[in-house]
Design an enzyme around this catalytic site. Structure first.
Site, PDB file in Angstrom:
ATOM      1  N   ALA A 195       0.837  -1.190   0.000  1.00  0.00           N
ATOM      2  CA  ALA A 195       0.000   0.000   0.000  1.00  0.00           C
ATOM      3  C   ALA A 195       0.876   1.245   0.000  1.00  0.00           C
ATOM      4  O   ALA A 195       2.094   1.148   0.167  1.00  0.00           O
ATOM      5  CB  ALA A 195      -0.911   0.021   1.229  1.00  0.00           C
ATOM      6  N   GLU A 234       0.047   2.592   6.975  1.00  0.00           N
ATOM      7  CA  GLU A 234      -0.133   3.731   6.056  1.00  0.00           C
ATOM      8  C   GLU A 234      -0.724   4.925   6.798  1.00  0.00           C
ATOM      9  O   GLU A 234      -0.334   6.063   6.563  1.00  0.00           O
ATOM     10  CB  GLU A 234      -1.021   3.344   4.866  1.00  0.00           C
ATOM     11  CG  GLU A 234      -0.573   2.102   4.089  1.00  0.00           C
ATOM     12  CD  GLU A 234       0.892   2.096   3.692  1.00  0.00           C
ATOM     13  OE1 GLU A 234       1.477   3.183   3.497  1.00  0.00           O
ATOM     14  OE2 GLU A 234       1.468   0.989   3.582  1.00  0.00           O
ATOM     15  N   GLU A 271       1.080   5.525   1.206  1.00  0.00           N
ATOM     16  CA  GLU A 271       0.547   6.497   2.163  1.00  0.00           C
ATOM     17  C   GLU A 271       0.265   7.887   1.593  1.00  0.00           C
ATOM     18  O   GLU A 271       0.312   8.869   2.342  1.00  0.00           O
ATOM     19  CB  GLU A 271       1.561   6.635   3.310  1.00  0.00           C
ATOM     20  CG  GLU A 271       2.900   7.330   2.960  1.00  0.00           C
ATOM     21  CD  GLU A 271       4.050   6.398   2.577  1.00  0.00           C
ATOM     22  OE1 GLU A 271       3.764   5.253   2.165  1.00  0.00           O
ATOM     23  OE2 GLU A 271       5.216   6.815   2.689  1.00  0.00           O
TER      24      GLU A 271
HETATM   25  N1  TRP Z   1       5.796   3.701   1.173  1.00  0.00           N
HETATM   26  C1  TRP Z   1       5.029   2.499   1.018  1.00  0.00           C
HETATM   27  C2  TRP Z   1       4.878   1.891   2.387  1.00  0.00           C
HETATM   28  O1  TRP Z   1       5.787   1.638   3.087  1.00  0.00           O
HETATM   29  C3  TRP Z   1       5.619   1.462   0.151  1.00  0.00           C
HETATM   30  C4  TRP Z   1       6.034   1.776  -1.231  1.00  0.00           C
HETATM   31  C5  TRP Z   1       7.185   2.275  -1.650  1.00  0.00           C
HETATM   32  C6  TRP Z   1       5.366   1.395  -2.385  1.00  0.00           C
HETATM   33  N2  TRP Z   1       7.292   2.222  -3.004  1.00  0.00           N
HETATM   34  C7  TRP Z   1       6.209   1.665  -3.464  1.00  0.00           C
HETATM   35  C8  TRP Z   1       4.144   0.843  -2.600  1.00  0.00           C
HETATM   36  C9  TRP Z   1       5.853   1.338  -4.776  1.00  0.00           C
HETATM   37  C10 TRP Z   1       3.790   0.527  -3.886  1.00  0.00           C
HETATM   38  C11 TRP Z   1       4.637   0.764  -4.960  1.00  0.00           C
HETATM   39  O2  TRP Z   1       3.845   1.689   2.865  1.00  0.00           O
HETATM   40 ZN    ZN Z   2       5.809   2.498   4.829  1.00  0.00          ZN
END
Ligand code: TRP
Ligand code: ZN
Length: 885
Positions: free
Chosen positions: A268, A304, A270
């Site tokens: 997912a 998230e 955020e």
């Molecule tokens: N930041 C998101 C999390 O940790 C994860 C994430 C990073 C992500 N790059 C992505 C999700 C690419 C989907 C596709 O929750």
């Molecule tokens: Zn994260």
């Protein structure tokens, strides 16, 4: 696809941006065969970079530039430079606007990065560097801007148009299209941008914050999934309350939205006010999702949501700091899950996962520090090290400072850095300043890769009544060749007397005895702690709760481990003692197998587990965890050279022996719990997870007996249960059994019943991909032809190929190399479709150093074949070249 050789990027080269973007105004026009993106950027020279007006270099990939204006003047082709990765302009004033229009192709975007289509809906994924595939921009997290977004699309196909922030206007056009405008008042980097357009329904609820503001909560899904959102909604409300109570963090917008999409590279994302989720991380109801899936939904919704503060309000300065938000947020979600469910069981599961998978990463060619100092492709650094080890590092700070000290530190961090893009050093500084401590040496956890070893030895002096523990730490070399200096290792421990009672602990030099469990800080390469007033030789319980991510060794005898299993006051260490006992016993069987000797199981393991099974004061989830033998993947990780066949045979032999010797106790537990399951409506709560968990592990042992009664019980459970946890276990048990006819019938009826539910079909693929019976590869290849399989859908690839290569070790590592060849072919195909997924599926091949010479050669041949296969994405290029270095 790149045109130049991908190049390494270094943390030491970091420089603040030359220009800033105060406002970003976007208009999207979505059409079936292309989309148009119009951007107006209100920009200025970054005062921190001094005087002068250097060229403005905007990031942009796979964009067709239609027009560009600088300070309202249309530019001709002589006024700017475009390459396949940048647009360069030449500003003449400190403040100016940039207007661009570009054409993009979401409808053919299979990489699922930037703007793309999942089924009938448009959605975005911008972290880490996907925004540059949407428009020309300064696509880096230290450039923060306020965003206004207008989306225009056909009303009939895309009735719902969403973006970050608050809705500020919408209306029809006269051409069958309609528009909506969203405004996000919070400054954010481009990676938190999101847009969704589709025919979606939503479940709506509300949350009243700690200051009595009402926040609208909406979960958007495709209409057929509207009945599977309640669990995610409950999880969201629990998360919002928990973050207020535990961290004092309140939600800040008037609306919080989650959208579920079927095609998604990770769990997912955020995005501010508009989280986008893999549907597997949102949808859950008893009939279609297992207990594990319910717990995963709860954890990811929380993760998230928690990012709204740890990630969004305070974000990362650059991508080397990724663990600043991810390690901290995983720590936050794991404590949340521990608070919502059984804390000890949550800790056991997290540690088993870390020790199996993160330790393996730390020992392989992609090993890197929690804050890496270089990378080629940032997408390759969303790793177990950055996430899970990063969380362990934050957890150690919590252990060292205590709960109150940690909270003072997090309050200062959020207050000091709200609205900023900061570094891991800034996080540590807040912890230091709020507590008056010096964490300089502790920070080595951020810069040194590798899993530290901690060897412990004891000596007891009966005459002096003193007991000493000597700790020796070391850390193996990693590919970065950074010299390893001693870490700060918090070791929580206790001492047990001969009855298993805890001793009050008093170190030499201390006035009085204190707690029976305490934390020692090991800070030197070798360090001895001496306890006084110790009337008899005690038994140490070390690294309680797994207080540091290290490999601890202490020369326990099997009898001592059995003693700890029964008497340790620390639940985690009771489990861990059982694991260490199992490891010793299994390693003995592995040696017997290698020597061609008959396998003989140490009966002490049987009696230890018999005691566990008979203990009805124990949490049933603990019983289930203690009955689970260390996985083949874990046994591989702790081997110098992993003997695939010996590990598999030893473990299967032990399971059969346990099933035989403990049959009656298992059968009794199974039947009692199955009866309760029949009488109780499904509830997604810890106590119920525990009961079903024990029931199901019992069933998987019982089936090893091959008895007709067990087959009948399995079929009864499969056919009449009311939930996916029981149904899927029964199916898995049948799939791994020799009952071919029953297996075929069950698989067919399951597929017929659930053919329209892709998430359930993922489970159906996984169960078969994981079958350790011979012929695994042929089964997987056949399943790839099944109409429900689709190589462009990451969940399908993970369910079938990921499960096969990652969990079905005996089949994947077939001595003829057929598993390796299959995986390499797949990676080559995926490289062109979805580089992020290709690179992740490659991981098992990177572990070649763990295997015998013949397998090493076969694995390297396949890595070389991938390297030579043509134009590689930077993702696959980095992993392949580092693996062969
Ligand atoms: N930041 C998101 C999390 O940790 C994860 C994430 C990073 C992500 N790059 C992505 C999700 C690419 C989907 C596709 O929750
Ligand atoms: Zn994260």
């Amino acid at each position: 696809m790149r045109t130049e050789q991908p190049k390494m990027i270094y943390l030491k080269d970091y420089q603040a941006p030359e220009y800033l973007i105060d406002e970003t105004h976007l208009t999207f026009e979505l059409f079936e065969d292309h989309s148009l993106v119009h951007a107006q950027l209100v920009m200025r020279r970054n005062p921190a970079r001094g005087a002068g007006l250097p060229p403005l270099v905007l990031d942009g990939q796979q964009l067709e530039l239609l027009s560009v204006k600088l300070a309202d003047a249309e530019l001709g082709t002589a006024d700017y430079q475009v390459t396949d990765s940048h647009l360069t302009l030449h500003p003449t004033r400190e403040h100016f606007t940039v207007d661009t229009s570009v054409k993009i192709h979401p409808e053919t975007n299979t990489a699922l990065e930037g703007l793309y289509k999942s089924g009938g809906m448009y959605c975005t994924q911008c972290e880490a560097e996907g925004f540059r595939k949407i428009t020309y921009y300064l696509d880096r997290p230290d450039v923060m801007s306020v965003f206004t977004t207008t989306v225009i699309a056909e009303q009939h196909r895309y009735p719902v148009l969403l973006s970050n922030g608050n809705p500020v206007g919408s209306g029809p056009q006269d051409d069958g299209r309609h528009w909506a405008t969203w405004e996000d008042p919070f400054m954010k980097p481009a990676y938190l941008f999101a847009l969704v357009a589709g025919d979606l329904w939503c479940v709506e609820d509300a949350f009243t914050t700690m200051t009595e503001r009402s926040v609208a909560l909406r979960i958007y899904v495709e209409p057929e999934n509207i009945d599977k959102c309640q669990h995610a909604m409950n999880s969201l409300k629990k998360s919002m309350r928990w973050d207020e109570e535990v961290y004092g963090r309140e939600y800040d917008l008037d609306i919080f939205m989650i959208v579920a999409v079927n095609d998604f590279n990770m769990g997912a994302m955020e995005n501010k006010g508009l989280n986008i989720f893999n549907s597997s991380a949102v949808l859950a109801r008893a009939e279609t999702a297992t207990d594990a899936a319910h717990q995963r939904v709860e954890a990811i919704v929380a993760h998230e949501y928690f990012h709204n503060w740890s990630g969004n309000r305070v974000t990362c300065r650059d991508w080397f700091q990724l663990s600043l938000k991810e390690g901290f947020t995983v720590f936050r979600d794991s404590v949340f899950s521990a608070d919502m469910n059984s804390a000890t069981v949550k800790r056991i599961q997290d540690v088993a996962y870390l020790r199996t998978h993160q330790f393996a990463e730390d020992a392989g060619p992609m090993a890197h520090a929690v804050r890496p100092d270089s990378f080629i492709e940032i997408s390759n650094f969303y790793t177990l090290t950055v996430y899970e080890k990063g969380s362990e590092v934050v957890r150690m700070i919590h252990t060292l400072l205590g709960g109150d000290g940690f909270r003072k530190g997090s309050d200062l961090y959020f207050e000091r850095h709200d609205g900023q893009a900061v570094t891991c050093d800034d996080f540590i500084k807040a912890m230091e300043d709020a507590n008056g401590v010096d964490l300089t040496q502790f920070k080595r956890w951020y810069s040194q890769a590798g899993t530290p070893r901690l060897a412990v030895s004891e000596s007891y002096d009966a005459a002096a009544q003193t007991y000493s523990l000597t700790f020796r730490q070391s850390c193996p070399q990693t590919p970065d060749k950074v010299e390893k200096l001693p870490f700060v290792i918090p070791v929580e421990l206790g001492l047990l007397d001969r009855n298993g009672a805890p001793l009050a602990l008093r170190l030499a030099g201390e006035a009085t005895a204190g707690e029976t469990s305490r934390v020692l800080s090991v800070t030197e390469a070798e360090q001895t702690f001496t306890f006084v007033d110790v009337a008899e030789q005690p038994l140490p319980s070390l690294l309680r709760g797994f207080s540091a991510p290290v490999k601890l060794s202490f020369p326990y005898s099997r009898d001592q481990l059995m003693f700890l299993m029964q008497h340790d006051s620390d639940g985690f260490n009771r489990w861990d003692a059982g694991q260490q006992l199992s490891v010793q016993v299994l390693q003995e069987l592995i040696t017997q197998h290698q020597q061609g000797a008959p396998l003989v199981l140490d009966q002490r393991l049987v009696s230890a587990l018999r005691t566990v099974l008979a203990d009805d004061t124990l949490d049933q989830a603990m019983v289930a965890e203690m009955l689970s033998l260390p996985s083949e993947a874990y046994l591989t990780e702790i081997s110098e050279v992993a003997d695939v066949e010996a590990i598999h045979s030893a473990r299967e032999f032990a399971r059969k022996q346990l099933a035989e010797h403990l049959f009656d106790a298992l059968w009794q537990r199974y039947q009692a719990n199955r009866e309760l399951s029949k009488k109780t409506a499904y509830v997604a709560e810890a106590e119920h997870f525990a009961r079903r968990g024990l029931q199901n592990i019992a069933l998987s042992y019982l089936m090893l007996s091959g008895k007709p009664d067990v087959l009948a019980a399995t079929l009864e459970q499969f056919e009449t249960c009311d939930n996916m946890t029981e149904r899927l276990t029964a199916l898995a048990v049948l799939v791994n059994s020799p009952f071919e006819a029953e297996k075929a019938t069950a698989l067919a009826s399951f597929a017929e019943h659930f053919k329209d539910n892709p998430l359930v079909m993922d489970q159906w693929f996984s169960v078969q991909a994981g079958s350790v019976l011979p012929g695994g590869l042929a089964r997987v290849k056949a399943l790839m032809q099944h109409p429900a399989f689709n190589i462009k859908n990451p969940n399908k690839v993970r369910a079938l190929i990921g499960a096969f290569a990652g969990q079905n070790l005996i089949n994947f590592h077939a001595a003829d190399g057929s598993g390796y060849r299959f995986l390499a072919d797949l990676v080559i195909e995926l490289n062109a479709l979805n580089p992020q997924i290709a690179s992740r599926q490659l991981a098992p091949l990177t572990r070649w150093r763990k295997y015998d010479d013949a397998r090493q050669a076969l694995m390297k041949t396949e890595l070389e074949r991938i390297r030579a296969s043509g134009e590689l994405s930077s993702d696959v290029f980095e992993v392949v070249s580092k693996s062969l270095a």
